[in-house]
Design a protein around this motif. Structure first.
Motif, PDB file in Angstrom:
ATOM      1  N   LYS A 176       0.818  -1.211   0.000  1.00 33.01           N
ATOM      2  CA  LYS A 176       0.000   0.000   0.000  1.00 33.01           C
ATOM      3  C   LYS A 176       0.852   1.261   0.000  1.00 33.01           C
ATOM      4  CE  LYS A 176      -4.272  -1.929   1.822  1.00 33.01           C
ATOM      5  NZ  LYS A 176      -3.975  -3.334   1.602  1.00 33.01           N
ATOM      6  N   ALA A 177       1.922   1.268   0.800  1.00 32.28           N
ATOM      7  CA  ALA A 177       2.766   2.461   0.848  1.00 32.28           C
ATOM      8  C   ALA A 177       3.418   2.732  -0.500  1.00 32.28           C
ATOM      9  CB  ALA A 177       3.830   2.309   1.935  1.00 32.28           C
ATOM     10  N   SER A 178       3.777   1.680  -1.234  1.00 32.18           N
ATOM     11  CA  SER A 178       4.421   1.887  -2.536  1.00 32.18           C
ATOM     12  C   SER A 178       3.461   2.544  -3.529  1.00 32.18           C
ATOM     13  CB  SER A 178       4.941   0.556  -3.093  1.00 32.18           C
ATOM     14  OG  SER A 178       3.901  -0.389  -3.224  1.00 32.18           O
ATOM     15  N   ARG A 179       2.174   2.202  -3.433  1.00 33.91           N
ATOM     16  CA  ARG A 179       1.197   2.849  -4.312  1.00 33.91           C
ATOM     17  C   ARG A 179       1.014   4.319  -3.932  1.00 33.91           C
ATOM     18  NH1 ARG A 179      -1.166  -0.407  -7.868  1.00 33.91           N
ATOM     19  NH2 ARG A 179      -1.353  -2.641  -7.462  1.00 33.91           N
ATOM     20  N   VAL A 180       1.050   4.606  -2.627  1.00 35.78           N
ATOM     21  CA  VAL A 180       0.970   5.996  -2.190  1.00 35.78           C
ATOM     22  C   VAL A 180       2.167   6.784  -2.721  1.00 35.78           C
ATOM     23  CG1 VAL A 180       0.998   7.520  -0.177  1.00 35.78           C
ATOM     24  CG2 VAL A 180      -0.359   5.428  -0.114  1.00 35.78           C
ATOM     25  N   LEU A 181       3.364   6.219  -2.594  1.00 32.98           N
ATOM     26  CA  LEU A 181       4.564   6.919  -3.050  1.00 32.98           C
ATOM     27  C   LEU A 181       4.538   7.133  -4.557  1.00 32.98           C
ATOM     28  CD1 LEU A 181       7.251   5.113  -0.876  1.00 32.98           C
ATOM     29  CD2 LEU A 181       6.402   7.434  -0.594  1.00 32.98           C
ATOM     30  N   ALA A 182       4.041   6.146  -5.301  1.00 33.89           N
ATOM     31  CA  ALA A 182       3.952   6.292  -6.753  1.00 33.89           C
ATOM     32  C   ALA A 182       3.028   7.442  -7.128  1.00 33.89           C
ATOM     33  CB  ALA A 182       3.466   4.986  -7.391  1.00 33.89           C
ATOM     34  N   THR A 183       1.898   7.552  -6.417  1.00 37.48           N
ATOM     35  CA  THR A 183       0.954   8.626  -6.714  1.00 37.48           C
ATOM     36  C   THR A 183       1.548   9.997  -6.407  1.00 37.48           C
ATOM     37  OG1 THR A 183      -0.794   7.088  -6.048  1.00 37.48           O
ATOM     38  CG2 THR A 183      -1.440   9.371  -6.419  1.00 37.48           C
ATOM     39  N   VAL A 184       2.241  10.104  -5.266  1.00 37.38           N
ATOM     40  CA  VAL A 184       2.857  11.380  -4.899  1.00 37.38           C
ATOM     41  C   VAL A 184       3.938  11.765  -5.914  1.00 37.38           C
ATOM     42  CG1 VAL A 184       4.274  12.553  -3.165  1.00 37.38           C
ATOM     43  CG2 VAL A 184       2.321  11.173  -2.452  1.00 37.38           C
ATOM     44  N   ALA A 185       4.740  10.782  -6.346  1.00 36.89           N
ATOM     45  CA  ALA A 185       5.776  11.062  -7.334  1.00 36.89           C
ATOM     46  C   ALA A 185       5.163  11.577  -8.637  1.00 36.89           C
ATOM     47  CB  ALA A 185       6.598   9.800  -7.597  1.00 36.89           C
ATOM     48  N   TYR A 186       4.069  10.956  -9.047  1.00 40.71           N
ATOM     49  CA  TYR A 186       3.394  11.376 -10.276  1.00 40.71           C
ATOM     50  C   TYR A 186       2.799  12.775 -10.106  1.00 40.71           C
ATOM     51  CZ  TYR A 186       0.379  11.175 -14.387  1.00 40.71           C
ATOM     52  OH  TYR A 186      -0.234  11.446 -15.588  1.00 40.71           O
ATOM     53  N   ALA A 187       2.236  13.047  -8.920  1.00 45.21           N
ATOM     54  CA  ALA A 187       1.668  14.370  -8.672  1.00 45.21           C
ATOM     55  C   ALA A 187       2.742  15.451  -8.767  1.00 45.21           C
ATOM     56  CB  ALA A 187       1.004  14.404  -7.297  1.00 45.21           C
ATOM     57  N   LEU A 188       3.919  15.166  -8.210  1.00 42.37           N
ATOM     58  CA  LEU A 188       5.016  16.134  -8.276  1.00 42.37           C
ATOM     59  C   LEU A 188       5.441  16.379  -9.718  1.00 42.37           C
ATOM     60  CD1 LEU A 188       7.189  17.877  -6.941  1.00 42.37           C
ATOM     61  CD2 LEU A 188       8.588  15.810  -6.705  1.00 42.37           C
TER      62      LEU A 188
END
Length: 280
Positions: A176-188
């Motif tokens: 779950k944390a990896s999906r959160v990090l992927a989304t934040v990276a994409y948002a940036l």
């Protein structure tokens, strides 16, 4: 015939209950206070309603709790007030310490308390989640037998209460944390107009959640459940002296999506919501 109670028929609980029903169990659920969506799921899967928790506890040999992790102890407390004498399975994504609390609540009356953990999506013809079980040997085997031959794959772990919960949260802390990090990276990257370049980099890797942008809105819609789960993962890490900052931070990110409960937004909305801190 074993009588199984499901608390509650959410997307996972209803589907798991249906699998036990298909193997011959009589499956009940408590209609009191539940939403119309829960009632519709229970009807669709052929689960039988009881009027209230007292009736459910009085009739069931086994009760499985499948609810958001933030509500797991509250649900166990309600069952404990009924002096439930059967096998109680907490199959929620909670810390071993939380599982121990539930054991203490129910041990005075329950025949046994079993630690459970579901890994995977709700069972169906195409999906076969695993149900890990730990705790007293015979009760765990009784629960496993309910699902033999079904799309739910029961696996009994050696050791006592806490083993199944620890396994679930070890997996959760990555998945779950990896999906959160992927989304934040994409948002940036999106904020700087370089999202396509970021995806191009990610596609050169063997696997990357960054290439699965369609999952970002799904992550946002599930945040209300995932955030408490990662808080429990943080508690589990802390109990063994490991850093909790990544889990806590991931939970904080998910909490920005809490208002999107089970409503996947457009990807642009999901990204915009990340810029809005929840009210304290």
């Amino acid at each position: 015939m074993t009588i199984l109670g499901i608390l509650h028929p959410g997307s996972m609980g209803a589907a798991v209950g249906a699998q036990a029903k298909a193997q011959g169990a009589d499956v009940l659920w408590c209609a009191e206070g539940r939403s119309s969506a829960s009632k519709e799921r229970a009807r669709r899967y052929g689960l039988a309603a009881t009027a209230d928790l007292t009736e459910l506890c009085g009739r069931c040999d086994v009760i499985i709790s499948l609810c958001p992790p933030a509500n797991a102890i509250e649900v166990a407390e309600a069952v404990a007030t009924e002096s439930y004498p059967g096998i109680y399975v907490d199959a929620n994504a909670i810390a071993p310490a939380s599982m121990a609390q539930i054991g203490d609540l129910l041990m005075p009356s329950a025949a046994a308390v079993v630690d459970g953990a579901v890994v995977g999506s709700p069972p169906s013809e195409a999906k076969k989640p695993r149900l890990y079980l730990s705790g007293p040997e015979e009760p765990a085997a009784t629960v496993a037998q309910l699902f033999q031959g079904s799309a739910v794959q029961p696996i009994v772990l050696e050791g006592g209460i806490g083993k199944a919960s620890a396994l679930k949260l070890a997996y959760t802390s990555y998945q779950k944390a990896s999906r959160v990090l992927a989304t934040v990276a994409y948002a940036l990257a999106s904020d700087h107009g370089v999202e396509e370049e970021l995806l191009d980099i990610a596609r050169d890797r063997t696997t990357s959640y960054l290439t699965d942008t369609a999952y970002f809105p799904k992550t946002a819609a599930r945040a209300w459940r995932w955030a408490p789960e990662l808080r429990e993962a943080a508690r589990t890490l802390d109990d063994v002296g490991l850093p909790t900052a990544l889990m806590d931070a991931s939970a904080q990110v998910l909490e920005r999506w809490a208002s999107l409960k089970d409503q996947p937004p457009r990807i642009e909305e999901a990204l915009n919501q990340l810029h809005i801190a929840p009210e304290s």
